[in-house]
Write an enzyme that holds these catalytic residues in place. Sequence first.
Site, short mmCIF file in Angstrom:
data_model
loop_
_atom_site.label_atom_id
_atom_site.label_comp_id
_atom_site.label_asym_id
_atom_site.label_seq_id
_atom_site.Cartn_x
_atom_site.Cartn_y
_atom_site.Cartn_z
N ASP A 92 0.85 -0.84 -0.09
CA ASP A 92 -0.09 -0.23 0.08
C ASP A 92 0.80 1.08 0.58
O ASP A 92 1.72 1.48 0.61
CB ASP A 92 -0.64 -0.14 0.96
CG ASP A 92 -2.66 1.16 0.82
OD1 ASP A 92 -1.96 1.87 -0.28
OD2 ASP A 92 -2.22 1.35 2.09
N ASP A 265 -8.25 -7.33 1.39
CA ASP A 265 -6.61 -8.02 2.56
C ASP A 265 -7.30 -7.21 3.21
O ASP A 265 -8.45 -6.58 3.76
CB ASP A 265 -5.83 -6.66 2.10
CG ASP A 265 -6.37 -5.62 2.24
OD1 ASP A 265 -5.52 -4.36 3.40
OD2 ASP A 265 -6.75 -4.72 1.59
N CYS A 303 -11.27 -29.39 9.95
CA CYS A 303 -10.12 -28.04 9.13
C CYS A 303 -8.81 -28.58 9.99
O CYS A 303 -8.11 -29.41 10.46
CB CYS A 303 -10.15 -26.53 10.85
SG CYS A 303 -9.31 -25.41 9.95
N CYS A 305 -5.88 -26.80 9.75
CA CYS A 305 -4.85 -26.37 9.56
C CYS A 305 -3.99 -26.84 11.05
O CYS A 305 -4.32 -27.49 11.51
CB CYS A 305 -4.92 -24.69 10.37
SG CYS A 305 -5.89 -24.67 12.18
N CYS A 308 -6.22 -27.32 14.94
CA CYS A 308 -7.01 -28.14 14.30
C CYS A 308 -6.79 -29.54 14.95
O CYS A 308 -7.34 -30.10 14.68
CB CYS A 308 -8.24 -27.82 13.59
SG CYS A 308 -8.95 -25.47 13.74
N HIS A 334 -5.32 -20.90 12.43
CA HIS A 334 -6.49 -21.15 11.87
C HIS A 334 -6.96 -20.44 10.95
O HIS A 334 -7.93 -20.75 10.17
CB HIS A 334 -6.94 -21.46 12.70
CG HIS A 334 -8.92 -21.96 12.54
ND1 HIS A 334 -9.03 -22.83 12.29
CD2 HIS A 334 -9.89 -21.42 13.13
CE1 HIS A 334 -10.56 -22.51 12.61
NE2 HIS A 334 -11.00 -21.77 12.68
#
Length: 364
Positions: A92, A265, A303, A305, A308, A334
Site C-alpha cells: 500500500d 486484504d 479444518c 490447519c 485444529c 487457524h
Amino acid sequence: MSRFEVLNQDRGSSGRRGTLTTTNGKIETPAFMPVGTAGAVKGISPKQLKETGADIILANTYHLLIRPGVDVVEALGGLHKLMAWDGPILTDSGGYQVFSLSSLTKVNDDGVEFSSHVDGAKIYLNAESATEIQNRLGADIIMCLDECAPSGADTEQLRKTVERTIRWAERCKQAHSNPKQILFAIVQGGTNTELRTHCASELIKLDFDGYAIGGLSVGEKHEDMIQTAAETTQVLPKEKPRYLMGVGRPTDIIAAVKAGIDMFDCVLPTRNGRNAYAFTENGPIRLRNNAHITETGPIEAGCDCPCCRNFSRGTLRHFFNIGEMLGPILVSLHNLRFYQRLMAKIRELIEKNEFAEWSAKQIK
C-alpha cells in the site's frame, strides 16, 4: 498479453475466477492477502503462511519508511528478502494512513506531511516519493497515493478528496519507473455513486494495470459498502483486476465477490486470532469463554490447519489465560487457513457456476 486473465464467469452473479501473473508468481483470484504491515504477518513464519494457501501478502509503505527505512530494506536485499517471501507482495502507498493517522498529518494538493507515530519526526510523502519508495522496495504490485475521506464526509469534502486522488494517480503513473511492477490506481468517493463513477472514469483514462476501491469499511453499513462496490465494478474495465481494500469479514468478502471483486486484504484473521476469536463456518468462537474449559474438540471439525489437527479448544483457552504466546499464533494460523479455505471454495463454486446459489445462503 494481459497479466490478468478471467478464466470463469459465474452465470448468476458478477463473480469471476481468474489469475493475475506477477514477476514473483501467479495469484489465483478471488484472492485474500494476509497483512504483514511492517514486513511480517505477526507471529507467522513465511512457511506457515504458504501452508495456509496464501499466494500473496501485503506490506505498507508508510510503516516500512518509518522502520526500518527504505535504505535499510535495500541494504538487506529488498522487501522479498526482508520478508523471506518468494511469492508476490503488494505494498500500500501509505494513503490509508492519511486517514487512520489524520491527527498526525497535514495534507495539501502536493502531498502529506506526517508526524511519525513512533518519535514525532516529520516525514513527507507525495505521489512521486510514494511511488519511488515502492519502486525501491520492490513489491510486485504497488499502489498510487490516494486520499480517503472519513465515513460521513459531506459531498464537498468527498469531491475534494476525489479530485486530489485523480491528480495524485496521474503523477504516480508518470513517476513509476519499474516496468516489472504492477501499478494499481485507487477509486475514492465514499458512498456517493456520482463521485465514484467520476473517479473511476478519470482513472480508467490513465490506463492502470488494475483498480482498487478504497475508502470503504470505514464505518458505513455493510449494505452501503457492497452497493458502492457493485456500482463501481460496473464502471471498471472487465479485463483488469479489482481490489476492495481493507475488507473484511467473511460475509463482506462473499458479497463483494458476487459484485465482481477479485482481491481483498484485512487484518481481521490475525488481529482477532491474537484475541482468542476464531472464525468457523458456523460463526465465530470466543475461546476465552468458560464453555471451552474442558472441551477436547478442535476449533473446527474438518479444518486441516495445524491448530485444529493438534490442539483442543480447552488447551487454547488455557494458553490464552496464562499468556502463552502459542495461543495467539495457533488461532491466527487457524483464521488464516479459514480465509484461504473460503477463497478456494469460492473459486471452485465459480468454476462450477454454483457460486450465486451458494452465496445467497451465506449472506444474511
